[in-house]
Scaffold this active site. Structure first.
Site, mmCIF file in Angstrom:
data_model
loop_
_atom_site.group_PDB
_atom_site.id
_atom_site.type_symbol
_atom_site.label_atom_id
_atom_site.label_comp_id
_atom_site.label_asym_id
_atom_site.label_seq_id
_atom_site.Cartn_x
_atom_site.Cartn_y
_atom_site.Cartn_z
ATOM 1 N N ASP A 151 -2.209 -1.789 -4.095
ATOM 2 C CA ASP A 151 -2.669 -0.656 -4.890
ATOM 3 C C ASP A 151 -1.615 -0.288 -5.932
ATOM 4 O OD1 ASP A 151 -0.734 0.554 -3.323
ATOM 5 O OD2 ASP A 151 -2.120 1.923 -2.299
ATOM 6 N N CYS A 157 0.850 -1.186 0.000
ATOM 7 C CA CYS A 157 0.000 0.000 0.000
ATOM 8 C C CYS A 157 0.886 1.236 0.000
ATOM 9 C CB CYS A 157 -0.926 0.005 1.222
ATOM 10 S SG CYS A 157 -2.008 1.440 1.334
ATOM 11 N N HIS A 158 0.777 2.046 -1.080
ATOM 12 C CA HIS A 158 1.626 3.232 -1.127
ATOM 13 C C HIS A 158 1.006 4.417 -1.853
ATOM 14 C CE1 HIS A 158 2.411 1.831 -5.235
ATOM 15 N NE2 HIS A 158 2.814 3.065 -5.489
ATOM 16 N N ARG A 159 -0.079 4.210 -2.602
ATOM 17 C CA ARG A 159 -0.607 5.310 -3.417
ATOM 18 C C ARG A 159 -1.191 6.411 -2.552
ATOM 19 N NH1 ARG A 159 -0.637 4.903 -8.846
ATOM 20 N NH2 ARG A 159 -0.220 2.826 -9.694
#
Length: 361
Positions: A282, A206-208
């Site tokens: 994501d 998860c990084h967006r």
């Protein structure tokens, strides 16, 4: 021919590895490649280790530009890349994907009348709130060669009125997946070090910004991962920015149920992807890697530029919604037989062949 290649983030290191390998192995006498690393990803496991593992030559320039707002970062990169281009005077500027590094490189070259070649051209999420969507659209507009990974990408460009310089070459990420899969299996020790059993864990990333910058979205995602972890171990390699935002939003308690690691080296990540029962992400690149390795994927977004993975049944869009994520986890997998929408694993060769044949304008 001299090519300046601009990279700055993990996915770009991986893609550049495939193309650079073709240049070194088959065209060393015809092409000089000058690699420029903007510094966008500065963590060791997101930068230097990728150059080591993927056999990428050290960059000729490391601009050391990271952090700050999108505008600040892109502007600083634009200024620095312009200076490199003035010094190197390349025939082509080669960029990958949709990061701030991509856009800065493309703009710098276009303003200096240096032709731009864009790998992964034509991808669209149709969500203009995504910085990546803005970057890829603007990069396509100033590119002389547009290397599309899929038929859908070609159609997107044509629908926007772009008809010149389009080449459907396949996906360089598929080249990488084929080249490194066996090596990762031989060298990877992540399962043993984390005490995992093949096929008995989930892998999440998860990084967006759309997920991490919104406390409600981030809470939904972490709550879902925690709920799944009660049934199936969940490994979460944590992006430094995501880790900071989790703390800032007061959500660190959700990490207690998860197996949290630092960002992983490329081969370690491949091992975890190949042996996972399920991938939740994501990331556009991880979606495709799940597809390449035949692992069901839940994408924690409401849209994806990699529509082929969804059409095949291997990828399900679940958004940043705890109920949807958990329900999709519990639903039976209905994936169809995997087709080959991303080419034959020789996209890198096709890209270099086209660049050599295309007249410099």
């Amino acid at each position: 021919m001299k090519i300046v290649t601009v990279v700055g983030a993990r996915p770009q290191f991986i893609k550049a590895a495939a193309v650079s390998r073709v240049i070194r192995n088959h065209y060393a006498s015809a092409i000089e490649e000058v690699l420029v690393h903007t510094g966008q990803h500065f963590d060791h496991n997101m930068s230097r280790v990728f150059f080591d593992e993927l056999d990428i030559p050290p960059p000729a320039y490391n601009l050391g530009i990271a952090g700050g707002s999108h505008g600040l970062m892109t502007g600083r990169m634009l200024e620095a890349i312009e200076q490199v281009l003035e010094r190197e005077k390349p025939d082509w500027l080669l960029v990958y994907g949709d990061t701030n590094s991509t856009l800065a490189g493309a703009l710098a070259a276009a303003k200096m009348h240096i032709p731009v070649a864009h790998v992964e051209a034509g991808l669209r999420s149709f969500n203009m709130r995504m910085p990546e969507e803005v970057n890829r659209i603007l990069t396509d507009r100033v590119s002389a060669l547009l290397f599309c990974p899929t038929r859908a990408a070609v159609h997107n460009l044509v629908a926007e009125g772009i008809t010149y310089g389009i080449h459907k070459v396949g996906d360089v990420m598929y080249d990488v997946a084929l080249h490194f899969a066996d090596r990762a299996k031989r060298q990877g020790t992540m399962l043993e070090s984390l005490g995992l059993t093949p096929g008995a864990y989930a892998l999440a990333t998860c990084h967006r910004a759309e997920n991490t910058d919104d406390p409600a979205c981030l809470s939904e995602i972490l709550s879902a991962l925690s709920e799944i972890a009660a049934d199936l171990p969940v490994v979460l390699p944590l992006h430094p920015r995501t880790r900071r935002l989790i703390a800032d939003h007061g959500l660190s308690r959700h990490l207690e149920a998860l197996i949290v690691t630092e960002p992983l080296a490329f081969l370690d990540m491949v091992v975890l992807e190949k042996d996972a029962r399920l991938i939740l992400t994501d990331s556009g690149g991880v979606q495709k890697e799940a597809f390449f390795y035949g692992v069901p994927c839940l994408t924690m977004r409401n849209e994806t530029e990699w529509v082929e993975t969804v059409d095949s049944g291997w990828n399900t869009l679940v958004g940043a919604d705890q109920a949807r994520i958990v329900a999709a986890y519990r639903a039976p997998v209905t994936a169809k037989v995997r087709s080959a929408p991303y080419g034959d694993g020789r996209a890198s060769e096709a890209i270099i062949s086209v660049m050599l044949e295309h007249p410099v304008v």
